[in-house]
Design an enzyme around this catalytic site. Structure first.
Site, mmCIF file in Angstrom:
data_model
loop_
_atom_site.group_PDB
_atom_site.id
_atom_site.type_symbol
_atom_site.label_atom_id
_atom_site.label_comp_id
_atom_site.label_asym_id
_atom_site.label_seq_id
_atom_site.Cartn_x
_atom_site.Cartn_y
_atom_site.Cartn_z
ATOM 1 N N ASP A 1 -18.534 -57.234 -89.084
ATOM 2 C CA ASP A 1 -19.850 -56.866 -89.606
ATOM 3 C C ASP A 1 -19.929 -57.102 -91.116
ATOM 4 O OD1 ASP A 1 -22.449 -55.944 -89.326
ATOM 5 O OD2 ASP A 1 -21.888 -53.866 -89.717
ATOM 6 N N ASN B 1 -28.099 -57.582 -80.325
ATOM 7 C CA ASN B 1 -28.421 -58.546 -81.388
ATOM 8 C C ASN B 1 -29.616 -59.449 -81.043
ATOM 9 O OD1 ASN B 1 -24.955 -58.859 -82.416
ATOM 10 N ND2 ASN B 1 -26.609 -57.784 -83.453
ATOM 11 N N ARG C 1 -19.429 -46.876 -86.898
ATOM 12 C CA ARG C 1 -19.935 -46.793 -85.527
ATOM 13 C C ARG C 1 -19.361 -47.920 -84.687
ATOM 14 N NH1 ARG C 1 -25.056 -47.582 -88.606
ATOM 15 N NH2 ARG C 1 -25.484 -49.808 -88.694
ATOM 16 N N SER D 1 -21.231 -49.524 -82.181
ATOM 17 C CA SER D 1 -22.272 -50.503 -81.820
ATOM 18 C C SER D 1 -22.030 -51.122 -80.434
ATOM 19 C CB SER D 1 -22.383 -51.584 -82.898
ATOM 20 O OG SER D 1 -22.702 -51.006 -84.147
HETATM 21 C C1 IPE Z 1 -22.202 -55.220 -84.451
HETATM 22 O O1 IPE Z 1 -22.827 -55.376 -85.664
HETATM 23 C C2 IPE Z 1 -22.276 -56.494 -83.646
HETATM 24 C C3 IPE Z 1 -21.439 -57.596 -84.100
HETATM 25 C C4 IPE Z 1 -20.637 -57.590 -85.125
HETATM 26 C C5 IPE Z 1 -21.509 -58.781 -83.289
HETATM 27 P P1 IPE Z 1 -24.363 -54.997 -85.847
HETATM 28 O O2 IPE Z 1 -24.712 -55.314 -87.254
HETATM 29 O O3 IPE Z 1 -25.195 -55.647 -84.810
HETATM 30 O O4 IPE Z 1 -24.364 -53.437 -85.597
HETATM 31 P P2 IPE Z 1 -25.465 -52.358 -85.977
HETATM 32 O O5 IPE Z 1 -26.785 -52.872 -85.499
HETATM 33 O O6 IPE Z 1 -25.455 -52.218 -87.469
HETATM 34 O O7 IPE Z 1 -25.026 -51.108 -85.296
HETATM 35 C C1 IPE Z 2 -22.385 -59.186 -88.138
HETATM 36 O O1 IPE Z 2 -22.964 -59.299 -89.390
HETATM 37 C C2 IPE Z 2 -22.499 -60.458 -87.365
HETATM 38 C C3 IPE Z 2 -23.395 -60.397 -86.210
HETATM 39 C C4 IPE Z 2 -24.040 -59.352 -85.801
HETATM 40 C C5 IPE Z 2 -23.572 -61.636 -85.464
HETATM 41 P P1 IPE Z 2 -24.432 -58.796 -89.653
HETATM 42 O O2 IPE Z 2 -25.367 -59.943 -89.487
HETATM 43 O O3 IPE Z 2 -24.749 -57.615 -88.836
HETATM 44 O O4 IPE Z 2 -24.344 -58.407 -91.180
HETATM 45 P P2 IPE Z 2 -25.058 -57.166 -91.867
HETATM 46 O O5 IPE Z 2 -24.572 -55.929 -91.174
HETATM 47 O O6 IPE Z 2 -26.528 -57.371 -91.715
HETATM 48 O O7 IPE Z 2 -24.599 -57.236 -93.285
HETATM 49 MG MG MG Z 3 -24.495 -55.631 -89.160
#
Ligand code: IPE
Ligand code: IPE
Ligand code: MG
Length: 232
Positions: free
Chosen positions: A16, A64, A184, A186
């Protein structure tokens, strides 16, 4: 190089922070994902070099899909590119690629790429690289229940359920590591992480290095895992 703890089988990573990394640099979010995919490649290589038996990377969650069409398209394009150009060239590392998640919801093209790489690497004997794509922990348990019911399996023990999870043949998570500063899960590997040791790092995924992973493994080694018992 320090020895890998003998009780370390499976490292699972919530990668993340890609979006924030890009935003901090006034770059489009996709640039963060691009940088993140390079880090994923490095970490896979490192895991293979260190003989970590299993590594799961959370690439796309069932939640996502709520992102913009442009970002979703970009992430899947990157994934296709990653598989085409990177994973195949990792053959020398003897890695075996597996996939977990509802793959049938992905484009036919990406499904084919995934099938090919899984098939091509199936006899490799090194690190198993498990890509969690369109993965949700709740959905994993739900589809396992459905399969049990459809196949008329009479199940009594939790061990009867595990072969129906997306992660069949993969041991329970030992280290669950999340970058990006949020505390978390997720919807990641809910069942499989029942007794995982949790590590939450503030570093954003594109800035993650093998040194961070080393530090986590070192700390893992210090932790006492009781599994409900009493430590002696
Ligand atoms: C978790 O990250 C999913 C992946 C890293 C693929 P998210 O950015 O989607 O999680 P939330 O929405 O902040 O919980
Ligand atoms: C995680 O990075 C990668 C995926 C969910 C594919 P994010 O895109 O959630 O990055 P932040 O949390 O917005 O910084
Ligand atoms: Mg994220």
């Amino acid at each position: 190089m320090y020895a890998l703890p003998s009780n370390l089988q499976h490292v699972a990573i919530i990668m993340d922070g890609n979006g924030r990394w890009a935003q901090q640099r006034q770059l489009p979010r996709l640039e963060g994902h691009r940088q993140g995919s390079l880090v994923a490649e490095k970490i896979v290589k490192y895991a293979a070099q260190r003989d970590i038996p299993y590594i799961t990377l959370y690439a796309f969650s069932t939640e996502n899909w709520s992102r913009s069409a442009e970002e979703i398209r970009g992430i899947f394009a990157l994934l296709g590119f990653f598989i085409d150009t990177k994973i195949k060239s990792l053959a020398q590392y003897n890695i075996k690629v597996q996939v977990c998640g509802a793959i049938n919801k992905l484009s036919v093209d990406l499904q084919k790429k995934l099938e090919q790489v899984v098939q091509k690497t199936q006899h490799n004997t090194g690190t198993v690289v498990n890509l969690a794509i369109n993965y949700g922990g709740k959905q994993d348990i739900q589809q396992a229940c459905l399969a049990l019911q459809q196949q008329g399996v009479v199940w009594e023990h939790e061990n009867d359920i595990e072969p129906f999870l997306f992660t069949k043949n993969i041991p329970a998570v030992d280290i669950l590591l999340r970058t990006g500063g949020h505390y978390r899960l997720s919807n990641f590997l809910l069942w499989q992480s029942a007794y995982a040791e949790l590590f939450f790092l503030s570093v954003l995924w594109p800035d993650f290095t093998q040194k961070h992973l080393d530090a986590v493994i070192m700390e893992f080694q210090q932790r006492v895992r009781n599994y409900g018992g009493v430590s002696t």
